[in-house]
Design a protein around this motif. Sequence first.
Motif, PDB file in Angstrom:
ATOM      1  N   SER A  83      -0.889  -7.257  -9.921  1.00 21.49           N
ATOM      2  CA  SER A  83      -0.448  -5.656  -9.256  1.00 21.49           C
ATOM      3  C   SER A  83      -0.994  -4.607 -10.141  1.00 21.49           C
ATOM      4  O   SER A  83      -1.401  -5.113 -11.356  1.00 21.49           O
ATOM      5  CB  SER A  83       1.024  -6.072  -8.620  1.00 21.49           C
TER       6      SER A  83
ATOM      7  N   ASP B 113      -6.288 -11.657   3.887  1.00 22.28           N
ATOM      8  CA  ASP B 113      -5.585 -12.197   2.632  1.00 22.28           C
ATOM      9  C   ASP B 113      -5.340 -13.590   1.531  1.00 22.28           C
ATOM     10  O   ASP B 113      -4.691 -13.032   0.692  1.00 22.28           O
ATOM     11  CB  ASP B 113      -3.984 -12.796   3.664  1.00 22.28           C
TER      12      ASP B 113
ATOM     13  N   GLU C 258      -3.704 -15.694  -7.320  1.00 20.00           N
ATOM     14  CA  GLU C 258      -2.762 -14.538  -6.790  1.00 20.00           C
ATOM     15  C   GLU C 258      -3.385 -13.350  -7.212  1.00 20.00           C
ATOM     16  O   GLU C 258      -3.840 -13.154  -8.681  1.00 20.00           O
ATOM     17  CB  GLU C 258      -1.541 -14.250  -7.167  1.00 20.00           C
ATOM     18  N   LYS C 259      -3.855 -12.240  -6.419  1.00 15.35           N
ATOM     19  CA  LYS C 259      -3.953 -10.514  -6.907  1.00 15.35           C
ATOM     20  C   LYS C 259      -3.108 -10.094  -7.839  1.00 15.35           C
ATOM     21  O   LYS C 259      -1.833 -10.245  -6.952  1.00 15.35           O
ATOM     22  CB  LYS C 259      -4.609  -9.940  -5.226  1.00 15.35           C
TER      23      LYS C 259
ATOM     24  N   LYS D  40      -6.400  -8.739  -0.206  1.00 16.56           N
ATOM     25  CA  LYS D  40      -4.979  -8.413   0.530  1.00 16.56           C
ATOM     26  C   LYS D  40      -3.788  -9.763  -1.311  1.00 16.56           C
ATOM     27  O   LYS D  40      -3.370  -9.147  -1.348  1.00 16.56           O
ATOM     28  CB  LYS D  40      -4.364  -8.624   1.173  1.00 16.56           C
ATOM     29  N   LYS D  41      -4.424 -10.297  -0.958  1.00 19.18           N
ATOM     30  CA  LYS D  41      -3.504 -11.493  -1.998  1.00 19.18           C
ATOM     31  C   LYS D  41      -3.659 -12.479  -2.714  1.00 19.18           C
ATOM     32  O   LYS D  41      -3.689 -12.497  -3.939  1.00 19.18           O
ATOM     33  CB  LYS D  41      -1.745 -11.870  -1.150  1.00 19.18           C
ATOM     34  N   HIS D  42      -4.614 -13.680  -1.795  1.00 19.11           N
ATOM     35  CA  HIS D  42      -4.873 -14.534  -2.802  1.00 19.11           C
ATOM     36  C   HIS D  42      -6.472 -15.095  -2.160  1.00 19.11           C
ATOM     37  O   HIS D  42      -7.634 -14.690  -1.481  1.00 19.11           O
ATOM     38  CB  HIS D  42      -4.094 -16.351  -1.693  1.00 19.11           C
TER      39      HIS D  42
END
Length: 178
Positions: free
Chosen positions: A178, A94, A175-176, A122-124
């Motif tokens: 999209s 994450d 943030e990743k 996954k996100k950060h």
Amino acid sequence: MFDNNSWHNFGHRFGQHRRRNFDENAILEFFDFPENCSLLDLGCGDGFFTKMFLKRCRNVTGVDLDDSYFEELQKAGIITYRSDICGFNQGKYDIIFMSNVYHDLAWKCDESFYKNLYEMSKKHLAILDFKMETEFGPPKSIRLPKERIIENFESHGFKCVKQKDLNPPFQLLFEKAS
């Protein structure tokens, strides 16, 4: 270049410096990681931050070339890998966290480092590093201004969503895309 003894002496001095100068609550509040997250600490060293994140995250992993603190970290419930950070690519997290290491990695890692981060994230992505003007820390000649770090990561699929200057480091949260 540090030999092992010099490196451990620096690590001990830096550990004392962190305990005096880093506000744990301010760091946790800034990053605001969700409870029960998974976190990868690249360049975990003695685990100062790695252990702090155990308060929030269910799965904490530390990666470092120096495994001298791994036994202690493993006893605390942290998964450890002895690996060169530039080539590490195991698991999905994450949050990927780097404290006071990116200024070295930016000079030594190639494009595959950023590709690996993107694949594992996954996100950060969270970075804490030395300000250019801070007296304590690595030589100023190898430090990077936060604007350059933001540019580096934004050109590799991450967007800076939050930044804050502390005393002595700065914090960046990406943030990743999209």
